[in-house]
Design an enzyme around this catalytic site. Structure first.
Site, PDB file in Angstrom:
ATOM      1  N   HIS A 102      43.624  42.137  41.464  1.00 55.52           N
ATOM      2  CA  HIS A 102      43.199  40.720  42.054  1.00 55.52           C
ATOM      3  C   HIS A 102      44.161  40.210  43.273  1.00 55.52           C
ATOM      4  CE1 HIS A 102      41.808  40.791  37.805  1.00 55.52           C
ATOM      5  NE2 HIS A 102      40.670  40.333  38.195  1.00 55.52           N
ATOM      6  N   GLY A 106      36.126  43.051  44.760  1.00 61.06           N
ATOM      7  CA  GLY A 106      37.002  44.446  44.752  1.00 61.06           C
ATOM      8  C   GLY A 106      35.947  45.672  44.763  1.00 61.06           C
TER       9      GLY A 106
END
Ligand code: PAF
Length: 287
Positions: free
Chosen positions: A40, A150
């Site tokens: 993250h 992601g």
């Protein structure tokens, strides 16, 4: 460094974004479900580097969990997350309550077709509808110029790009590389729910992906044979239900039988309490 702002209502978030937009500032959004890890934080760093203000959303979205999935044990640690984001220099955290986002009379859903049909879509019915609905709401609340996702969730990123294209949303979708533990396991908030034994064995997934990639780079074209070898590698180390190992076209996500161009190898497996996904890109040698 200015203090991290905590924003929990859509109205307050929209007002802050409006102020930044009037000042001509570029807003980056990193959507998350919290319990942040280096993966993250790499998305956060991307946003910090490419925009003037970075908003991280933390919202465990019930809509994207099936009835037998891990919503109840999804890890949470808001104080630690806020600390990490503050240290990183993030401008605001947007963390609506569930009832703020889904009041009792909520009845609108956003659904992307085609790209949601295969891979995880087969095993998690309704999951991507939950993802695209919440992401559309996050975009409407934060009004970002760019949003960072992601690569580990390859199918999710492809679906969100499609959502943005189809609805003419005025923002750019950026996809940042998967961050891995030193033994190759892709970072995921869910890894905390692996038993010690599962955690030790879980890098078999990455080893299988690397093996598949190497086979393709050596010029092997038969997807079924490569998948069989990968399955054997995983089953040697892990007692697991393999949801799928698939070799797909990077854009359409359609299964590829004979590998003649770039592909993505994607997999999902179920362990006792955790479902893990991962993927890798591969290209055959130039002839
Ligand atoms: O990738 C995730 O963590 C979630 O699916 C997302 C994009 C934050 C939506 O809830």
């Amino acid at each position: 460094m200015p203090e991290l702002q905590r924003i929990s209502t859509v109205v307050a978030m929209q007002a802050q974004s409006e102020t930044w937009r009037r000042e001509g500032l570029c807003i980056g959004l990193v959507p998350t479900m919290g319990f942040l890890h280096e993966g993250h934080l790499s998305l956060v760093d991307y946003s910090l580097a490419h925009s003037d203000r970075t908003v991280v959303s933390i919202f465990v979205n019930p809509l994207q969990f099936g009835p037998r999935e891990d919503l109840a044990i999804y890890p949470r640690d808001m104080e630690r997350d806020l600390d990490l984001l503050n240290q990183r220099g993030v401008d605001a955290v947007f963390h609506p309550e569930t009832v703020e986002f889904y009041p009792p009379n909520f009845s609108t859903f956003v659904e992307v077709q085609e790209l949601t049909a295969g891979l995880c879509g087969v095993f998690r019915p309704g999951h991507f509808r939950g993802v695209t609905t919440v992401v559309a709401k996050l975009f409407a609340a934060v009004r970002p110029h760019l949003a960072v996702f992601g690569q580990k969730d390859y199918q999710q990123s492809a679906i969100i790009r499609q959502l943005v294209r189809d609805l003419n949303l005025d923002l750019s979708v950026e996809v940042a590389p998967t961050i891995r533990e030193t033994d190759g396991l892709a970072m995921s908030s869910r890894n905390i729910n692996l038993s010690d034994d599962e955690r030790r064995r879980a890098p078999a997934l990455y080893r299988a992906l690397v093996m598949g990639k190497e086979r393709i780079e050596e010029g092997r074209r038969d997807a079924t044979a490569i998948i069989a070898d990968m399955r054997a590698t995983i089953e040697r180390d892990l007692t697991t239900d393999i949801d799928y190992i698939s070799i797909v076209d990077p854009d359409t996500l359609a299964e590829v039988a004979e590998i003649t161009g770039p592909v993505v190898i994607a997999l999902a497996v179920r362990l006792a309490k955790v479902r893990l996904i991962d993927n890798i890109a591969a290209s055959p040698p130039q002839r």
